[in-house]
Design an enzyme around this catalytic site. Structure first.
Site, short mmCIF file in Angstrom:
data_model
loop_
_atom_site.label_atom_id
_atom_site.label_comp_id
_atom_site.label_asym_id
_atom_site.label_seq_id
_atom_site.Cartn_x
_atom_site.Cartn_y
_atom_site.Cartn_z
CG HIS A 1 -71.90 -65.12 3.40
ND1 HIS A 1 -71.59 -66.41 3.71
CD2 HIS A 1 -70.80 -64.39 3.74
CE1 HIS A 1 -70.37 -66.47 4.22
NE2 HIS A 1 -69.87 -65.26 4.24
CE1 TYR B 1 -70.02 -60.09 10.42
CE2 TYR B 1 -71.82 -61.36 9.53
CZ TYR B 1 -70.47 -61.14 9.67
OH TYR B 1 -69.58 -61.97 9.05
CG ASN C 1 -67.12 -68.79 6.58
OD1 ASN C 1 -68.28 -68.47 6.31
ND2 ASN C 1 -66.11 -67.95 6.44
FE1 HDD Z 1 -69.11 -62.21 7.29
C1 HDD Z 1 -72.27 -62.32 6.11
C2 HDD Z 1 -69.25 -65.55 8.02
C3 HDD Z 1 -65.74 -62.19 8.06
C4 HDD Z 1 -69.08 -58.89 7.07
N1 HDD Z 1 -70.49 -63.65 7.09
C5 HDD Z 1 -71.75 -63.49 6.59
C6 HDD Z 1 -72.46 -64.73 6.64
C7 HDD Z 1 -71.61 -65.65 7.18
C8 HDD Z 1 -70.37 -64.96 7.46
C9 HDD Z 1 -71.91 -67.09 7.44
C10 HDD Z 1 -73.88 -64.97 6.15
C11 HDD Z 1 -74.88 -64.91 7.27
C12 HDD Z 1 -76.26 -65.22 6.72
O1 HDD Z 1 -76.50 -66.38 6.36
O2 HDD Z 1 -77.05 -64.29 6.64
N2 HDD Z 1 -67.74 -63.60 7.83
C13 HDD Z 1 -68.04 -64.89 8.18
C14 HDD Z 1 -66.87 -65.49 8.76
C15 HDD Z 1 -65.88 -64.54 8.76
C16 HDD Z 1 -66.43 -63.36 8.19
C17 HDD Z 1 -66.80 -66.90 9.29
C18 HDD Z 1 -64.46 -64.63 9.25
C19 HDD Z 1 -64.11 -65.34 10.24
N3 HDD Z 1 -67.66 -60.80 7.48
C20 HDD Z 1 -66.36 -60.97 7.86
C21 HDD Z 1 -65.72 -59.70 8.04
C22 HDD Z 1 -66.68 -58.75 7.78
C23 HDD Z 1 -67.87 -59.47 7.42
C24 HDD Z 1 -64.28 -59.50 8.48
C25 HDD Z 1 -66.58 -57.26 7.81
C26 HDD Z 1 -65.70 -56.56 8.47
N4 HDD Z 1 -70.41 -60.86 6.62
C27 HDD Z 1 -70.21 -59.52 6.67
C28 HDD Z 1 -71.43 -58.74 6.27
C29 HDD Z 1 -72.47 -59.84 5.93
C30 HDD Z 1 -71.67 -61.12 6.20
C31 HDD Z 1 -71.21 -57.69 5.24
C32 HDD Z 1 -73.12 -59.81 4.57
C33 HDD Z 1 -74.56 -60.13 4.80
C34 HDD Z 1 -74.72 -60.10 6.23
O3 HDD Z 1 -73.54 -59.82 6.84
O4 HDD Z 1 -75.76 -60.28 6.84
O5 HDD Z 1 -71.83 -57.96 7.34
#
Ligand code: HDD
Length: 731
Positions: free
Chosen positions: A83, A369, A155
């Site tokens: 993202h 997160y 999402n």
């Molecule tokens: Fe995630 C970012 C949505 C599964 C780990 N995720 C991130 C963002 C969104 C989502 C919208 C961007 C937020 C922003 O604008 O800063 N992610 C989802 C959705 C998921 C999902 C809807 C499943 C239902 N994500 C998911 C899992 C993990 C993560 C299973 C880890 C176990 N997601 C992350 C992260 C991020 C992230 C690595 C990357 C940047 C951030 O968090 O801030 O923690």
């Protein structure tokens, strides 16, 4: 689509809210001021470093040079691991009057208005990638409530690729650019992604969503948002209900087509962020309603799937979506880095009245997160960055750390303390203190997928069945495209096996485009998410069988629930093709009519400057065929006027503009002589352009109703029948 000057809002007066007011203390605008160092020292010469003689070596003493370069060297922070590319905007959320019985969350009580910040993103591409990649879109909303920050991190698709957070790093490693050459950028990887998918039945439902038109939103304002997981709402009496949350765009749900998206990526990689920015600047504020599907605790097990499984949705026909409030985005950021880049969303940011379920994907996200913000923003004090700062007071015994802003006064930073009369004190529930839902948990410690998660194909088939013929065609072509980029035939074959478990026609259509036969599923080892000592046979998913029905809400056709009644043309971009000799009076009337309806018009010609109409009147040209492209517009109008039409019909770029809009199924209208350009655009392989749906030509007696018909056609957005005719002939 335009980056021409747009009517700027006076933000401070028009669209301030308590959060944007609070940010004012951090805003800085150098206008009218003298240049200084970071210590406030006024700088006399910002052009030359300090040297021994004009042509001599630079001196180490030059603290002004060192400070400036040093700061520059440290400007970048790690981009989000996923993202990374996003765009954000401020706004507000206003609750309707119907959620109080479901949740005690203050921001959902009748009429409460809460400042919010929303960030949309692509998932796979890096920060400088393109907006129009085929990808899932992130939809994250930060609510600055009076009970603290609540983050919705969802999402634009209601399900996910995996069921357990432990698989997330594997999945992301597979979908990101391949590690040996970092190819492909801004798109899901080919061999590695499809290799993973080809053996992972649980991903198949989400794969269909990602390959469908949902993966190509025409703009961010026309996509839905989903929290994906089942959460809990807790009411004032402490009663818990399961909920799934949805954002429903009041603009309707619209997508682009793949070829168009690929072209936009070259013509304007900022297409989505520009559209959002411009819409807000022009005062066309995008709006979404927040909806919830509510499942009483006693009904948890009544569905044929598990509501804790993030690869499943609850069909809206089974549990309707109740609208409980509205979000409006009405203010752009002042600074991309300070706001959009530094905003930090965490699933763990909740308020009383909202709680978690035991969805194992959600539970793992609760860790990820916070962890990722510490890495990315570099300090446990990231909550003090202005965009992340809570509007509710933050008072606790946490202290110090990198870049601490708060100046905590006093002697005590521990509890219990009597030196400070035990302050800060714990809050009772009646005072807003958060208490986790009192859930009874009883069982063995175990690493095992729940057997209630094993049906991987039924909802994938439901999705396939629910797509219109045109949507199915796009989906098939998308998978053909992706698998066409996969080098290993064994991977393609295994994906076909997976598709055959969903629907035989789907598998057959994809196979046909690849020049393959659908292989038998016998002997193909799939990964059912079991450990080394568990028998996979106990977790095997059966192919989807029989009639799984349809869910109208999963389609994006004009009559689907998300689009029903959305007949306006607000914010649509209309290209008017004209050059010298055009009927300028008619163009003026058309522009006025379209703009009165809320659409945006632009004159596109063979050169910039002013075009001279047949009657001598002049009109300012916005774009040329070199500086813009049909893919950036929603509809095309070719002006009347013999000289103009002839000139355009002879211009390959103008003809291509029309032909492309036609290929992408967009509404096209031509007044009078303008039909000549349409005739020139009819090209071999396609049907006669003048016979096609959504093509309106004034010469054949349509003149009187041309504009009203054009407006109706713009409202319909696309005319897929043009593609379907070709598609059906192919079969
Ligand atoms: Fe995630 C970012 C949505 C599964 C780990 N995720 C991130 C963002 C969104 C989502 C919208 C961007 C937020 C922003 O604008 O800063 N992610 C989802 C959705 C998921 C999902 C809807 C499943 C239902 N994500 C998911 C899992 C993990 C993560 C299973 C880890 C176990 N997601 C992350 C992260 C991020 C992230 C690595 C990357 C940047 C951030 O968090 O801030 O923690």
């Amino acid at each position: 689509m335009s980056d021409k000057p747009i009517a700027k809002q006076n933000h401070e007066d028009v669209v301030s809210n308590p959060k944007t007011d609070e940010l004012a203390q951090n805003r800085s605008d150098g206008y009218g001021q003298k240049l200084t160092t970071n210590q406030g020292l006024r700088v006399n010469d910002d052009q030359n470093s300090l040297k021994a003689e004009e042509r001599g070596p630079t001196l180490l003493e030059d603290f002004i040079l060192r400070e400036k370069i040093h700061h520059f060297d440290h400007e970048r922070i790690p981009e989000r691991v996923i993202h990374a590319r996003g765009v954000g905007a401020h706004g507000y959320f206003e609750a309707y009057d119907n959620a109080a019985a479901l949740t005690k969350a203050h921001f959902l009580q009748p009429g409460v208005k809460t400042p919010i910040f929303t960030r949309f993103s692509t998932v796979v591409g890096s920060r400088g990638a393109t907006d129009m990649a085929r990808d899932v879109r992130g939809f994250a909303v930060k609510f600055y409530t009076q009970e603290g920050v609540y983050d919705f991190v969802g999402n634009n698709m209601p399900v996910f690729f995996i069921q357990d957070a432990l698989k997330f790093p594997d999945f992301i490693h597979a979908v990101k650019p391949e590690p040996h050459n970092e190819i492909p950028q801004a798109a899901s990887a080919h061999d590695t992604f499809w290799d993973f998918i080809s053996v992972t039945p649980e991903s198949m439902h989400m794969v269909l969503w990602a390959m469908s038109d949902r993966g190509l939103p025409r703009n961010l304002r026309t996509m839905e948002g989903f929290n994906v997981h089942t959460y809990r709402f807790i009411d004032a009496a402490g009663k818990s209900r399961f909920v799934k949350m949805h954002w429903k765009p009041l603009q309707g749900v619209r997508s682009a087509v793949w070829e168009e998206a690929q072209q936009i990526s070259g013509k304007d990689p900022d297409f989505h962020r520009r559209d959002l920015y411009n819409s807000i600047e022009m005062g066309a504020y995008p709006e979404w309603e927040l909806g919830v599907q509510v499942v009483e605790e006693e009904d948890e097990m009544k569905f044929g799937f598990d509501i804790l499984d993030a690869t499943k949705l609850i069909p809206e026909e089974l549990v309707p979506v109740q609208k409980i409030g509205k979000m409006v985005l009405n203010r752009n950021v002042d600074n991309y880095f300070a706001e959009t880049e530094q905003v930090a969303f965490c699933l763990s940011h909740v308020v009383p009245g909202i709680d978690f379920s035991n969805d194992p994907l959600l539970q793992g996200r609760l860790f990820s997160y916070l962890d990722t913000q510490l890495k990315r923003l570099g300090s446990v004090n990231f909550h003090e960055i202005p965009i992340n700062r809570s509007l509710a007071p933050v008072v606790n015994n946490q202290r110090d750390g990198h870049m601490r802003q708060t100046i905590n006064k006093g002697q005590t930073s521990y509890s219990p303390n009597l030196l400070n009369d035990e302050f800060p004190k714990q809050a009772k529930q009646s005072e807003g203190g958060f208490v986790s839902h009192y859930e009874r948990v009883d069982g063995h410690k175990i690493r095992m997928r729940s057997k209630s998660f094993v049906d991987h194909y039924t909802q994938a088939k439901l999705f396939w069945n629910s797509q219109s013929e045109a949507e199915q065609m796009h989906l098939v072509k998308a998978i053909r495209f992706e698998l066409g980029h996969v080098n290993k035939e064994s991977v393609r074959m295994r994906v076909l096996v997976q598709l055959s478990q969903i629907d035989a026609t789907l598998a057959h259509l994809v196979a046909e485009g690849l020049g393959l036969e659908v292989p038998s599923a016998d002997g193909v080892q799939l990964n059912y998410g079991v450990g080394a000592d568990t028998n996979p046979a106990d977790f095997t998913s059966q192919p989807a069988k029989g009639d799984v029905g349809r869910s109208a809400a999963l389609s994006m056709t004009p009559d689907s629930p998300a689009n029903a009644g959305k007949t306006d043309i607000k914010t649509r971009q209309i290209a008017i093709l004209a050059t010298d000799g055009a009927d300028v009076t008619a163009i003026g009337d058309l522009m006025k009519t379209l703009m009165d309806e809320g659409a945006q018009t632009a004159i596109v010609a063979n050169r910039l400057g002013k075009l001279k109409g047949a009657d001598g009147a002049e009109l300012l040209i916005d774009w040329t065929f070199q500086s813009t492209s049909s893919v950036l517009f929603d509809a095309v109008y070719v002006a009347d006027g013999a000289a103009s039409a002839q000139r355009l019909a002879n211009d390959a770029d103008a003809v291509r503009f029309v032909a492309e809009a036609f290929r992408h199924c967009k509404p096209i209208a031509a007044a009078g002589e303008g039909v000549k350009v349409l005739e020139a655009a009819a090209h071999p392989g396609a049907m006669d352009i003048l016979d096609a749906d959504g093509v309106l030509a004034g010469r054949n007696g349509h003149a009187a109703s041309l504009v009203p018909d054009f407006i109706k056609a713009i409202a319909q957005h696309r005319f897929w029948s043009r593609e379907l005719k070709v598609w059906r002939r192919e079969l």
